[in-house]
Design an enzyme around this catalytic site. Structure first.
Site, mmCIF file in Angstrom:
data_model
loop_
_atom_site.group_PDB
_atom_site.id
_atom_site.type_symbol
_atom_site.label_atom_id
_atom_site.label_comp_id
_atom_site.label_asym_id
_atom_site.label_seq_id
_atom_site.Cartn_x
_atom_site.Cartn_y
_atom_site.Cartn_z
ATOM 1 N N ARG A 104 41.455 63.752 0.873
ATOM 2 C CA ARG A 104 42.529 62.762 0.705
ATOM 3 C C ARG A 104 42.562 62.244 -0.733
ATOM 4 N NH1 ARG A 104 43.211 57.098 4.083
ATOM 5 N NH2 ARG A 104 44.781 56.134 2.747
ATOM 6 N N TYR A 145 57.022 52.287 5.566
ATOM 7 C CA TYR A 145 56.940 53.407 4.615
ATOM 8 C C TYR A 145 58.235 53.655 3.850
ATOM 9 C CZ TYR A 145 52.257 54.624 6.085
ATOM 10 O OH TYR A 145 50.906 54.589 6.302
HETATM 11 C C1 G6P Z 1 48.835 53.397 8.951
HETATM 12 C C2 G6P Z 1 49.618 54.610 9.278
HETATM 13 C C3 G6P Z 1 48.835 55.836 9.166
HETATM 14 C C4 G6P Z 1 48.285 55.814 7.778
HETATM 15 C C5 G6P Z 1 47.146 54.866 7.845
HETATM 16 C C6 G6P Z 1 46.394 54.732 6.560
HETATM 17 O O1 G6P Z 1 49.666 52.810 8.067
HETATM 18 O O2 G6P Z 1 50.424 54.481 10.382
HETATM 19 O O3 G6P Z 1 49.570 56.920 9.535
HETATM 20 O O4 G6P Z 1 48.029 57.019 7.234
HETATM 21 O O5 G6P Z 1 47.524 53.629 8.394
HETATM 22 O O6 G6P Z 1 45.352 53.817 6.690
HETATM 23 P P1 G6P Z 1 44.130 53.804 5.691
HETATM 24 O O7 G6P Z 1 43.370 52.580 6.039
HETATM 25 O O8 G6P Z 1 43.372 55.073 5.971
HETATM 26 O O9 G6P Z 1 44.694 53.798 4.316
HETATM 27 MN MN MN Z 2 51.256 56.413 10.969
#
Ligand code: G6P
Ligand code: MN
Ligand code: NAD
Ligand code: MN
Length: 435
Positions: free
Chosen positions: A93, A253
């Site tokens: 990532r 988003y």
């Molecule tokens: C939420 C989404 C996910 C996303 C994730 C990231 O916003 O619905 O699909 O990729 O959280 O969370 P993080 O804590 O890993 O950045």
């Molecule tokens: Mn999501």
């Protein structure tokens, strides 16, 4: 009793999932849970697996949590297979984020170049899981949480030829949890209608008398109220005139598209600050803290710190979907499923993320109706970008991937875009057998 198999069981979200199942045990009597991972995630699986067993031991229910690095050992007789894996773990990532930022373009887990490459790494794996399911548990439902959730779920239907699949995201759950209070209502007084794609949907809201209250919620957004935006999204406000004209509430988003300039600038600022770094780098720290907590043999409930992750309320989507299929509850849940005309501006057989009733035959999407030109244009562009990415993930064709890059709104098409693509292809070589 019900048999659950979770692939990517070493995820720090596993306690969230266990909590959701424990809460719903009366309607979803679970017999056994299998957490599957791979060699790379062995240590995480062991730590979080023991933590999961302690959560059940602290509950009134007698459920055994099995751990395995061989999913073929786990799958036979499964009723539900849930997927929450990350091919290449957080290191992959971080490459998805850092490489595009190093060229001045957005690096993000599900949007832009990063999201497309996460799909390229994930789709071959999900398709091999589907092949195992055809052989070992042909009646099971696949409940996918693995990102990019929309593209991954669509590939299962389109290339895996497996229709018993539902894609999930926590974003609609967060919105429905926090928005009603902003207009002095509770969720059970309101009717929500969502439509679009994963991480690219809009919604409308109606009160108990059938009056539309979308504009009231839009107005509340500008009074500084908590709208349930996930922890990972920087909260730049949308242009109010745009939302009022649209008369729909965009998902969190949409900021990456409607306020692209500011979201990119914010991401670049964090990327360039050695004390902050990309979201993946920030999350690495949180994950480390979580696993330190999970090691504590006295911890038997989900810790507060998990709320720092963007996936809060994941279990409300996952466990409620499973319980609704199992007990034919016909609950309203926002899921990724086959369109079947719910969004008439998109092909009938593509995947959409829409309000649906969930029962024993799966998702019954609710008709949303045609979109206006602005949203129609966006959603058709995004869907066709997704279809190019999925095709490239299956064929490994360079030109098809380049098409996806060029159509993706987060990419400035040209020499730099091609360099980002080439660099990511090299960086992720180990996880891209198709290229
Ligand atoms: C939420 C989404 C996910 C996303 C994730 C990231 O916003 O619905 O699909 O990729 O959280 O969370 P993080 O804590 O890993 O950045
Ligand atoms: Mn999501
Ligand atoms: P993570 O980095 O902890 O990975 C979870 C586990 O997957 C790891 O233990 C890893 O070893 C394992 N794994 C990797 N490849 C595997 C394979 N081939 N088979 C089985 N297991 C494998 O990830 P995370 O941060 O907990 O997130 C898990 C997934 O959930 C990611 O894909 C993430 O994008 C997704 N997610 C989705 C949403 C949503 O709204 N749908 C929200 C949050 C996270
Ligand atoms: Mn472009």
């Amino acid at each position: 009793g019900v048999k659950i198999v979770t692939i990517g069981g070493g995820s720090s979200y596993t306690p969230e999932l266990m909590e959701g199942f424990i809460k719903r045990y009366d309607e979803l009597p679970i017999r056994e849970i299998w957490l599957c991972d791979i060699e790379e995630g062995k240590e995480k699986l062991e730590i979080v697996g023991k933590m999961a067993q302690r959560m059940w031991d602290a509950s009134p229910y007698d459920v055994k949590v099995h751990l395995t690095l061989d999913r073929r050992e786990a799958l036979p007789g499964a009723d539900f297979v849930t997927t929450q894996f990350r091919v290449g773990l957080l290191n992959a990532r971080i490459k998805d984020e850092r490489i595009p930022f190093s060229y001045g373009m957005l690096g993000q887990e599900t949007n832009g170049a990063g999201g497309m490459f996460k799909a390229l790494r994930t789709i071959p794996v999900i398709l091999s899981i589907v092949e195992d399911m055809k052989e070992l548990c042909p009646d099971a439902w696949l409940i996918n949480f693995t990102n990019p959730s929309g593209m991954v779920t669509e590939s299962v239907m389109k290339y895996g030829k497996w229709d018993k699949v539902i894609g999930l995201c926590n974003v609609p759950v967060g919105a429905m949890m926090d928005e009603p209070k902003t207009i002095g209502k509770t969720l059970d007084q309101l009717t929500y209608k969502f439509a679009g794609l994963n991480h690219f949907h809009w919604h409308k809201v109606f009160d108990e008398h059938g009056h539309e209250v979308t504009k009231d919620i839009i107005n509340a957004m500008y009074e500084g109220k908590d709208m349930g935006i996930p922890a990972n999204i920087h909260d730049i406000p949308f242009f109010k005139e745009q939302l009022l004209r649209m008369n729909m509430i965009p998902c969190g988003y949409h900021r990456y598209y409607y306020r692209e300039e500011e979201m990119l600038a914010h991401g670049l600022k964090e990327y360039n600050d050695p004390n902050v770094g990309t979201r993946g780098q920030q999350v690495q720290q949180t994950e480390h803290e979580l696993f330190e907590l999970y090691k504590d043999p006295n911890l038997d409930h989900k810790p507060e710190q998990l709320a720092k992750r963007g996936g809060a309320h994941y279990s409300d989507a996952a466990c409620e979907t499973i319980a609704s299929i199992y007990a034919n509850k016909l609950s309203h849940i926002v899921v990724t499923t086959k369109n079947n005309g719910a969004v008439p501006d998109l092909p009938v057989d593509c995947a959409v993320e829409v309000s649906s009733y969930i029962g024993s035959t799966g998702a019954r999407p609710i008709a949303f109706g045609p979109l206006e030109p602005a949203e129609r244009g966006w959603v058709q562009c995004m869907k066709n970008m997704e279809l190019c990415v999925e095709e490239a993930a299956v064929t490994g064709d360079y030109g098809t991937l380049l098409q996806a890059f060029i159509i993706n709104p987060q990419i400035v098409a040209g020499t730099k875009a091609k360099r980002i693509m080439d660099e990511l292809l090299i960086a992720h070589k180990k996880y891209l057998p198709q290229f």
